[in-house]
Enzyme design. Structure first.
Site, PDB file in Angstrom:
ATOM      1  N   CYS A  71       0.830  -1.202   0.000  1.00 57.06           N
ATOM      2  CA  CYS A  71       0.000   0.000   0.000  1.00 57.06           C
ATOM      3  C   CYS A  71       0.872   1.262   0.000  1.00 57.06           C
ATOM      4  CB  CYS A  71      -0.930  -0.044   1.217  1.00 57.06           C
ATOM      5  SG  CYS A  71      -2.106   1.306   1.269  1.00 57.06           S
ATOM      6  N   CYS A  72       1.910   1.283   0.860  1.00 54.70           N
ATOM      7  CA  CYS A  72       2.815   2.439   0.893  1.00 54.70           C
ATOM      8  C   CYS A  72       3.561   2.578  -0.428  1.00 54.70           C
ATOM      9  CB  CYS A  72       3.838   2.298   2.028  1.00 54.70           C
ATOM     10  SG  CYS A  72       3.260   2.874   3.625  1.00 54.70           S
TER      11      CYS A  72
ATOM     12  N   CYS B 267      -1.299   8.440   7.411  1.00 58.15           N
ATOM     13  CA  CYS B 267      -2.636   8.127   6.902  1.00 58.15           C
ATOM     14  C   CYS B 267      -3.536   7.705   8.057  1.00 58.15           C
ATOM     15  CB  CYS B 267      -2.553   6.974   5.904  1.00 58.15           C
ATOM     16  SG  CYS B 267      -1.646   7.385   4.417  1.00 58.15           S
TER      17      CYS B 267
ATOM     18  N   CYS C 114      -3.552   4.059   9.417  1.00 57.14           N
ATOM     19  CA  CYS C 114      -2.297   3.534   9.971  1.00 57.14           C
ATOM     20  C   CYS C 114      -1.740   4.409  11.090  1.00 57.14           C
ATOM     21  CB  CYS C 114      -1.256   3.404   8.870  1.00 57.14           C
ATOM     22  SG  CYS C 114      -1.759   2.266   7.579  1.00 57.14           S
TER      23      CYS C 114
ATOM     24  N   CYS D 115       7.569   4.323   6.005  1.00 55.99           N
ATOM     25  CA  CYS D 115       6.775   3.990   4.817  1.00 55.99           C
ATOM     26  C   CYS D 115       7.648   3.640   3.628  1.00 55.99           C
ATOM     27  CB  CYS D 115       5.845   5.144   4.465  1.00 55.99           C
ATOM     28  SG  CYS D 115       6.713   6.668   4.155  1.00 55.99           S
TER      29      CYS D 115
HETATM   30 FE1  SF4 Z   1      -1.366   2.756   2.928  1.00 53.61          FE
HETATM   31 FE2  SF4 Z   1      -1.066   3.028   5.553  1.00 53.61          FE
HETATM   32 FE3  SF4 Z   1       1.017   3.394   3.898  1.00 53.61          FE
HETATM   33 FE4  SF4 Z   1      -1.002   5.151   4.002  1.00 53.61          FE
HETATM   34  S1  SF4 Z   1       0.493   4.675   5.646  1.00 53.61           S
HETATM   35  S2  SF4 Z   1      -0.034   4.406   2.176  1.00 53.61           S
HETATM   36  S3  SF4 Z   1      -2.761   3.784   4.315  1.00 53.61           S
HETATM   37  S4  SF4 Z   1      -0.104   1.476   4.316  1.00 53.61           S
END
Ligand code: SF4
Length: 261
Positions: free
Chosen positions: A128-129, A211, A214, A237
């Protein structure tokens, strides 16, 4: 060192990793303003500041705007910020008369859910990151020779050895960390003294805000980043990897060949 001498040795250092190291050491003890001025003078017009709207980022925006420095500003808008963060983005633009560009993934949050599963952050946070932050950052930084960041050494063990200047191999540019030697108290003191807008969540148990899915509240005694990716061993991240050994700086040769200053 005089400003002129520093500029001369800076231009030499840009193509010599060892000299860049030395210049970084030479800047230790200098003010954040001086370091930002170095970046604006030496790396302009291809220098940018990426902010996640932490208190440190707000302080850097204040310094950039206050001293009218030629440094572009952007944020990696994952589409998953807190409502308060989006409000702060708008407040900072109004207060300082700057544009903070939103850099986004090609995949919307909705498309990501459809293609890779709902709430990817819960089962594949690294992926996701990568999609929402690292890949957009890689694309964005391709056009820059210098990247200003707001990291501080005392934020986490992974940041403890961060220099003021380094060559970032992954993004092929010079990374500049003007606040690296500041303490948390220094940042708050500057913000209060200069009435810098900040995220109200900082006063509600969120010293570090990323985010929404998280980021959780930090309990007394925990470190400031304990609320990030709680329950996993993830601490970063992926955009602020520890700098590797200095090497040749091809981006700066590119800058010269493209007619940059
Ligand atoms: Fe995705 Fe969490 Fe990374 Fe944001 S901090 S990009 S929601 S995994």
């Amino acid at each position: 060192m005089t400003a002129q001498r520093r500029l001369e040795s800076s231009l030499t250092a840009l193509n010599n990793p060892e000299l860049l190291n030395r210049l970084s050491l030479d800047l230790e003890g200098e003010s954040a303003q001086t370091i930002l001025e170095w970046a604006a003078t030496t790396l302009s017009p291809r220098v940018t500041f990426g902010t996640g709207f932490g208190l440190e980022g707000c302080v850097l925006i204040d310094l950039i705007a206050r001293h009218d420095l030629a440094i572009d500003i952007f944020t990696l808008d994952t589409g998953l910020f807190f409502r308060e963060t989006y409000q702060l983005w708008s407040d900072l633009e109004k207060r300082y008369g700057v544009v903070i560009r939103g850099v986004r993934s090609e995949l919307s949050v909705e498309d990501q859910s459809r293609e890779l599963g709902d709430k990817l952050w819960e089962h594949q946070s690294a992926k996701c990151c990568e999609i929402r932050k690292v890949i957009p950052l890689q694309k964005e930084l391709k056009t820059f020779s210098g990247w200003v960041s707001a990291i501080r050494r005392d934020q986490s063990p992974t940041r403890a050895g961060a220099p003021i200047l380094s060559y970032d191999e992954r993004f092929d540019l010079v990374k500049v960390n003007p606040l690296v030697a500041w303490t948390k108290e220094d940042v708050w003191s500057y913000a209060r003294k200069n009435d810098v807008p900040f995220n109200p969540l900082h006063l509600q148990g969120y010293p570090s805000i990323g985010c929404l899915p998280c980021t959780s509240e930090v309990r007394p005694g925990e470190d400031d980043r304990a609320g990030r990716w709680r329950g996993s061993n993830k601490t970063e991240c992926g955009i602020h990897a520890a700098p590797k050994k200095q090497k040749a700086l091809p981006v700066l040769n590119r800058q010269v060949s493209e007619g940059g200053s």
